[in-house]
Design a protein around this motif. Sequence first.
Motif, PDB file in Angstrom:
ATOM      1  N   ALA A  88       3.072  -5.575 -12.563  1.00 13.86           N
ATOM      2  CA  ALA A  88       2.329  -5.400 -11.459  1.00 13.86           C
ATOM      3  C   ALA A  88       0.820  -4.755 -11.869  1.00 13.86           C
ATOM      4  N   SER A  89       0.146  -5.218 -10.921  1.00 17.08           N
ATOM      5  CA  SER A  89      -1.160  -4.479 -11.216  1.00 17.08           C
ATOM      6  C   SER A  89      -1.460  -3.567  -9.998  1.00 17.08           C
ATOM      7  N   ALA A  90      -2.120  -2.522 -10.258  1.00 16.63           N
ATOM      8  CA  ALA A  90      -2.330  -1.151  -9.225  1.00 16.63           C
ATOM      9  C   ALA A  90      -3.689  -0.812  -9.295  1.00 16.63           C
ATOM     10  N   ALA A  91      -4.307  -0.780  -8.138  1.00 14.99           N
ATOM     11  CA  ALA A  91      -5.589  -0.076  -8.006  1.00 14.99           C
ATOM     12  C   ALA A  91      -5.462   1.160  -7.164  1.00 14.99           C
ATOM     13  N   TYR A  92      -5.446   2.320  -7.941  1.00 11.36           N
ATOM     14  CA  TYR A  92      -5.189   3.565  -7.256  1.00 11.36           C
ATOM     15  C   TYR A  92      -6.595   4.266  -6.762  1.00 11.36           C
TER      16      TYR A  92
ATOM     17  N   VAL B 196      -0.822  -2.156  -4.920  1.00 11.95           N
ATOM     18  CA  VAL B 196      -0.065  -2.809  -5.831  1.00 11.95           C
ATOM     19  C   VAL B 196       0.312  -4.248  -5.577  1.00 11.95           C
ATOM     20  N   ALA B 197      -0.119  -5.137  -6.455  1.00 14.62           N
ATOM     21  CA  ALA B 197       0.092  -6.612  -6.377  1.00 14.62           C
ATOM     22  C   ALA B 197       0.735  -7.083  -7.665  1.00 14.62           C
ATOM     23  N   ARG B 198       0.740  -8.707  -7.720  1.00 18.10           N
ATOM     24  CA  ARG B 198       1.131  -9.058  -8.869  1.00 18.10           C
ATOM     25  C   ARG B 198       0.126  -9.032  -9.889  1.00 18.10           C
ATOM     26  N   PRO B 199       0.390  -9.104 -11.194  1.00 16.69           N
ATOM     27  CA  PRO B 199      -0.611  -8.959 -12.066  1.00 16.69           C
ATOM     28  C   PRO B 199      -1.902  -9.597 -12.345  1.00 16.69           C
ATOM     29  N   ASP B 200      -1.617 -10.963 -11.843  1.00 17.12           N
ATOM     30  CA  ASP B 200      -2.899 -11.841 -11.955  1.00 17.12           C
ATOM     31  C   ASP B 200      -3.675 -11.707 -10.295  1.00 17.12           C
ATOM     32  N   ALA B 201      -3.522 -10.882  -9.691  1.00 14.76           N
ATOM     33  CA  ALA B 201      -4.144 -10.706  -8.387  1.00 14.76           C
ATOM     34  C   ALA B 201      -5.597 -10.414  -8.871  1.00 14.76           C
ATOM     35  N   GLU B 202      -6.606 -11.247  -8.183  1.00 19.88           N
ATOM     36  CA  GLU B 202      -7.837 -11.077  -8.396  1.00 19.88           C
ATOM     37  C   GLU B 202      -8.634 -10.097  -7.404  1.00 19.88           C
ATOM     38  N   HIS B 203      -9.568  -9.187  -7.880  1.00 18.66           N
ATOM     39  CA  HIS B 203     -10.400  -8.460  -6.681  1.00 18.66           C
ATOM     40  C   HIS B 203      -9.405  -7.496  -6.211  1.00 18.66           C
ATOM     41  N   LEU B 204      -8.444  -6.952  -6.760  1.00 19.02           N
ATOM     42  CA  LEU B 204      -7.730  -5.796  -6.230  1.00 19.02           C
ATOM     43  C   LEU B 204      -8.271  -4.618  -6.107  1.00 19.02           C
ATOM     44  N   ASP B 205      -9.225  -4.312  -7.095  1.00 21.22           N
ATOM     45  CA  ASP B 205     -10.106  -3.003  -7.131  1.00 21.22           C
ATOM     46  C   ASP B 205     -11.042  -3.258  -5.772  1.00 21.22           C
ATOM     47  N   ARG B 206     -11.595  -4.400  -5.610  1.00 23.76           N
ATOM     48  CA  ARG B 206     -12.527  -4.419  -4.540  1.00 23.76           C
ATOM     49  C   ARG B 206     -11.718  -4.217  -3.052  1.00 23.76           C
ATOM     50  N   ALA B 207     -10.683  -4.663  -3.056  1.00 25.54           N
ATOM     51  CA  ALA B 207      -9.665  -4.524  -1.578  1.00 25.54           C
ATOM     52  C   ALA B 207      -9.420  -2.903  -1.742  1.00 25.54           C
ATOM     53  N   ALA B 208      -9.280  -2.024  -2.855  1.00 21.69           N
ATOM     54  CA  ALA B 208      -8.831  -0.943  -2.909  1.00 21.69           C
ATOM     55  C   ALA B 208     -10.246  -0.108  -2.415  1.00 21.69           C
ATOM     56  N   GLU B 209     -11.369  -0.674  -2.742  1.00 18.09           N
ATOM     57  CA  GLU B 209     -12.711  -0.042  -2.413  1.00 18.09           C
ATOM     58  C   GLU B 209     -12.911   0.080  -0.785  1.00 18.09           C
ATOM     59  N   ARG B 210     -12.590  -1.215  -0.394  1.00 15.02           N
ATOM     60  CA  ARG B 210     -12.533  -1.522   1.129  1.00 15.02           C
ATOM     61  C   ARG B 210     -11.844  -0.561   1.847  1.00 15.02           C
TER      62      ARG B 210
ATOM     63  N   LEU C  73       0.844  -1.321   0.015  1.00 16.21           N
ATOM     64  CA  LEU C  73       0.087   0.048   0.047  1.00 16.21           C
ATOM     65  C   LEU C  73       0.735   1.086   0.081  1.00 16.21           C
ATOM     66  N   PHE C  74       0.764   2.021  -0.933  1.00 19.23           N
ATOM     67  CA  PHE C  74       1.439   3.215  -1.091  1.00 19.23           C
ATOM     68  C   PHE C  74       0.574   4.447  -1.092  1.00 19.23           C
ATOM     69  N   ALA C  75       1.257   5.418  -0.278  1.00 16.20           N
ATOM     70  CA  ALA C  75       0.397   6.792   0.053  1.00 16.20           C
ATOM     71  C   ALA C  75       1.122   8.059   0.024  1.00 16.20           C
ATOM     72  N   VAL C  76       0.800   9.072  -0.914  1.00 18.56           N
ATOM     73  CA  VAL C  76       1.362  10.188  -0.985  1.00 18.56           C
ATOM     74  C   VAL C  76       0.463  11.570  -1.036  1.00 18.56           C
ATOM     75  N   ARG C  77       0.900  12.560  -0.697  1.00 18.04           N
ATOM     76  CA  ARG C  77       0.281  13.677  -1.069  1.00 18.04           C
ATOM     77  C   ARG C  77       0.474  14.430  -2.432  1.00 18.04           C
ATOM     78  N   PRO C  78      -0.187  14.190  -3.499  1.00 22.32           N
ATOM     79  CA  PRO C  78       0.234  14.628  -4.691  1.00 22.32           C
ATOM     80  C   PRO C  78       0.110  16.166  -5.088  1.00 22.32           C
ATOM     81  N   GLY C  79      -0.370  17.033  -4.200  1.00 22.99           N
ATOM     82  CA  GLY C  79      -0.224  18.325  -4.312  1.00 22.99           C
ATOM     83  C   GLY C  79      -1.540  18.895  -4.772  1.00 22.99           C
ATOM     84  N   HIS C  80      -2.725  18.316  -4.806  1.00 25.57           N
ATOM     85  CA  HIS C  80      -4.047  18.701  -5.336  1.00 25.57           C
ATOM     86  C   HIS C  80      -5.089  17.982  -4.525  1.00 25.57           C
ATOM     87  N   PHE C  81      -6.145  18.732  -4.496  1.00 23.27           N
ATOM     88  CA  PHE C  81      -7.324  17.921  -3.863  1.00 23.27           C
ATOM     89  C   PHE C  81      -8.395  17.405  -4.929  1.00 23.27           C
TER      90      PHE C  81
END
Length: 257
Positions: A222-226, A237-251, A201-209
């Motif tokens: 890699a697969s990434a759900a941002y 960020v996880a392996r390319p074949d990781a399933e339901h990564l977007d659901r984990a990000a929603e949680r 899990l990566f977190a940063v302040r990108p400079g805009h709201f």
Amino acid sequence: MSEPHDPILDADLDAYVDDQLDVGRRIEVEAYLSGHPDVAARVMADLRTRDELRLALAGSRGGARPATTDAARRLERGLIYGRLLGSVQRVAAVTLLMAAGWLANEAFGPLKVRESVASTPPPAYVEDAVQAHRTSMLRAEMVSQPQILKLDTAEIRAATAIAIPELPRNWHVKDVQIYPSQFGPSVEIAIDSEDLGGLSLFAVRPGHFDVVPPKLVTVDDASAAYFQIGDVAYALVARPDAEHLDRAAERLARSLH
């Protein structure tokens, strides 16, 4: 936060985007949006599209093709009479950006995003997230690099102004690091999970709201759900074949509300 006496309708949201509300009603709409991040994300996408169209129209005197200018005018009028479908907005915005010569894929470095997964390039911080993920995997293989297993969210927030989402109970923290990024200090949390395997899990302040719901992309190996909530952006960020990564990000995103 209490709801306004008059319910907020789609017509109010359209009028908000088109600057057609009085000050009192705008305040009520903004109060409503602050408590409904999913609706706020949709409204902010409409605002962005409106501004892109206006920029295209403003720059039409600089040599834009008449067909592009006419299309921009038609789309702008369409926003006044009703909300365009999200897919039409995205296609129109990308088309206008390409016509004006603003699309620069090389700005995202050597990482390549598969077009079948993402219609537009992801934010630049996703590149930092993937690089941090690779660095964490490298650290895990090195005996000389100590791993930090304690996740002190309060200390991280005090030092970086970054709020960390609540992790699921079956996720186990393997390492916590503060890495530099092009946006300033970032937080990288290496995680071992039962369902997704090794991820970070990566977190940063990108400079805009902004309010951005979770979006899934594939970047090289890699697969990434941002997603973004306020002034902090996150990438899982996880392996390319990781399933339901977007659901984990929603949680994770829901845990921040």
